[in-house]
Design a protein around this motif. Structure first.
Motif, short mmCIF file in Angstrom:
data_model
loop_
_atom_site.label_atom_id
_atom_site.label_comp_id
_atom_site.label_asym_id
_atom_site.label_seq_id
_atom_site.Cartn_x
_atom_site.Cartn_y
_atom_site.Cartn_z
N GLY A 198 0.72 -1.17 -0.17
CA GLY A 198 0.14 0.04 -0.11
C GLY A 198 0.94 1.35 -0.04
N GLY A 199 0.26 2.65 -0.39
CA GLY A 199 0.98 3.58 -0.09
C GLY A 199 1.75 3.95 1.11
N ALA A 200 1.34 3.48 2.28
CA ALA A 200 1.84 3.87 3.37
C ALA A 200 2.96 2.79 3.90
CB ALA A 200 1.00 3.89 4.80
N SER A 201 3.57 1.96 2.83
CA SER A 201 4.56 0.90 2.98
C SER A 201 3.82 -0.07 3.75
CB SER A 201 5.81 1.49 3.66
OG SER A 201 6.41 2.57 2.81
N VAL A 202 2.84 -0.62 3.61
CA VAL A 202 2.31 -1.65 4.27
C VAL A 202 2.13 -2.81 3.32
CG1 VAL A 202 0.18 -2.63 5.54
CG2 VAL A 202 0.63 -0.18 6.06
N MET A 203 2.72 -3.82 3.69
CA MET A 203 2.71 -4.98 2.94
C MET A 203 1.79 -6.00 3.31
SD MET A 203 6.03 -6.91 0.98
CE MET A 203 6.45 -5.43 0.43
N VAL A 204 1.09 -6.88 2.58
CA VAL A 204 0.00 -7.79 2.96
C VAL A 204 0.03 -9.04 2.29
CG1 VAL A 204 -1.47 -6.30 4.47
CG2 VAL A 204 -1.78 -6.96 1.94
N TRP A 205 -0.12 -10.21 2.59
CA TRP A 205 -0.40 -11.48 1.78
C TRP A 205 -1.65 -11.78 1.88
CZ3 TRP A 205 -1.96 -16.42 2.98
CH2 TRP A 205 -1.94 -17.11 1.88
N ASP A 206 -2.12 -12.33 0.86
CA ASP A 206 -3.56 -12.87 0.81
C ASP A 206 -3.88 -14.04 -0.03
OD1 ASP A 206 -3.85 -11.34 -1.41
OD2 ASP A 206 -6.05 -10.26 -0.87
N VAL A 207 -4.89 -14.66 0.04
CA VAL A 207 -5.28 -15.52 -0.97
C VAL A 207 -6.80 -15.51 -1.00
CG1 VAL A 207 -5.67 -17.53 0.88
CG2 VAL A 207 -5.11 -18.13 -1.31
N CYS A 208 -7.11 -16.04 -2.19
CA CYS A 208 -8.50 -15.69 -2.51
C CYS A 208 -9.10 -16.85 -3.71
CB CYS A 208 -9.01 -14.34 -3.11
SG CYS A 208 -8.22 -14.05 -4.69
N SER A 209 -10.33 -17.08 -3.61
CA SER A 209 -10.86 -18.06 -4.53
C SER A 209 -12.20 -17.49 -5.06
CB SER A 209 -11.05 -19.48 -3.86
OG SER A 209 -12.10 -19.62 -2.99
N TRP A 210 -12.74 -18.35 -6.02
CA TRP A 210 -13.89 -18.03 -6.30
C TRP A 210 -15.20 -17.83 -5.40
CZ3 TRP A 210 -16.13 -17.74 -11.45
CH2 TRP A 210 -17.55 -18.01 -11.57
N ARG A 211 -14.74 -18.77 -4.28
CA ARG A 211 -16.01 -18.75 -2.91
C ARG A 211 -15.68 -18.01 -1.75
NH1 ARG A 211 -15.19 -24.85 -2.47
NH2 ARG A 211 -15.64 -25.55 -4.68
N ASP A 212 -14.49 -17.54 -1.66
CA ASP A 212 -14.09 -17.10 -0.42
C ASP A 212 -12.72 -16.08 -0.64
OD1 ASP A 212 -14.48 -16.04 2.32
OD2 ASP A 212 -14.38 -18.39 2.96
N MET A 213 -12.70 -15.34 0.47
CA MET A 213 -11.42 -14.54 0.73
C MET A 213 -10.65 -15.36 1.91
SD MET A 213 -11.01 -12.14 -1.42
CE MET A 213 -9.86 -11.16 -0.97
N GLY A 214 -9.32 -15.25 1.93
CA GLY A 214 -8.58 -15.97 2.89
C GLY A 214 -8.18 -14.81 3.74
N PRO A 215 -7.15 -15.10 4.85
CA PRO A 215 -6.93 -14.08 5.72
C PRO A 215 -5.96 -13.04 5.12
CG PRO A 215 -5.51 -16.08 6.01
CD PRO A 215 -6.60 -16.32 4.96
N LEU A 216 -5.92 -11.85 5.71
CA LEU A 216 -5.20 -10.86 5.38
C LEU A 216 -3.99 -10.86 6.34
CD1 LEU A 216 -4.91 -8.56 2.90
CD2 LEU A 216 -6.05 -7.02 4.72
N ILE A 217 -2.89 -11.14 5.74
CA ILE A 217 -1.70 -11.24 6.69
C ILE A 217 -0.67 -10.01 6.34
CG2 ILE A 217 0.39 -12.51 7.43
CD1 ILE A 217 -2.53 -13.93 7.79
N ARG A 218 -0.46 -9.29 7.50
CA ARG A 218 0.41 -8.16 7.36
C ARG A 218 2.14 -8.69 7.53
NH1 ARG A 218 0.59 -2.45 10.52
NH2 ARG A 218 2.48 -1.74 9.73
N LEU A 219 2.66 -8.24 6.66
CA LEU A 219 4.19 -8.63 6.60
C LEU A 219 4.92 -7.20 7.28
CD1 LEU A 219 4.29 -10.03 2.96
CD2 LEU A 219 3.98 -11.26 5.07
#
Length: 129
Positions: A48-69
């Motif tokens: 993101g613009g404020a130097s926040v980096m995240v990892w996530d996983v998504c699929s057709w049915r659902d969104m996974g957890p948003l992990i802040r790095l």
């Protein structure tokens, strides 16, 4: 308030190699049906613009957890995400064992430790770059 202006770094959006890899992937999967796409999951790292980096996983049915790095993603750090977050997401969302996980060839994703872990869990879900 601490705001500063900055100029964005100019980098090529896609290199010739990236374009060739995308075209090859497209040609391999152009025949997929909607049902095929429903079995896919995609992992990504976003900044993101404020130097926040995240990892996530998504699929057709659902969104996974948003992990802040907290720092740059390395193969070792990525390995800490895979068993705790990716594996549980895939086993819940794709409980029939038909899940397919796709990621790009970023250095942490293609690291030996991450590749080894994904190969060890290939019976749980299919992985492709």
């Amino acid at each position: 308030m601490g705001f500063q202006s900055r100029r964005p770094t100019r980098v090529p959006l896609l290199t010739a190699r990236h374009k060739a890899l995308l075209l090859a992937w497209d040609r391999q999967h152009y025949h997929w049906t909607v049902d095929d796409w429903k079995h896919g999951s995609w992992g990504t790292v976003q900044s993101g613009g404020a130097s926040v980096m995240v990892w996530d996983v998504c699929s057709w049915r659902d969104m996974g957890p948003l992990i802040r790095l907290e720092t740059t993603l390395t193969g070792g750090r990525y390995l800490s995400i895979l068993p705790d977050h990716l594996h549980s997401f895939m086993s819940i969302v794709h409980s029939a064992g038909l899940g397919q996980f796709q990621q790009d060839n970023a250095t942490p994703h293609a690291s030996r430790v991450a590749t080894k872990w994904l190969m060890e869990h290939s019976s749980d879900f299919r992985h492709f770059h």
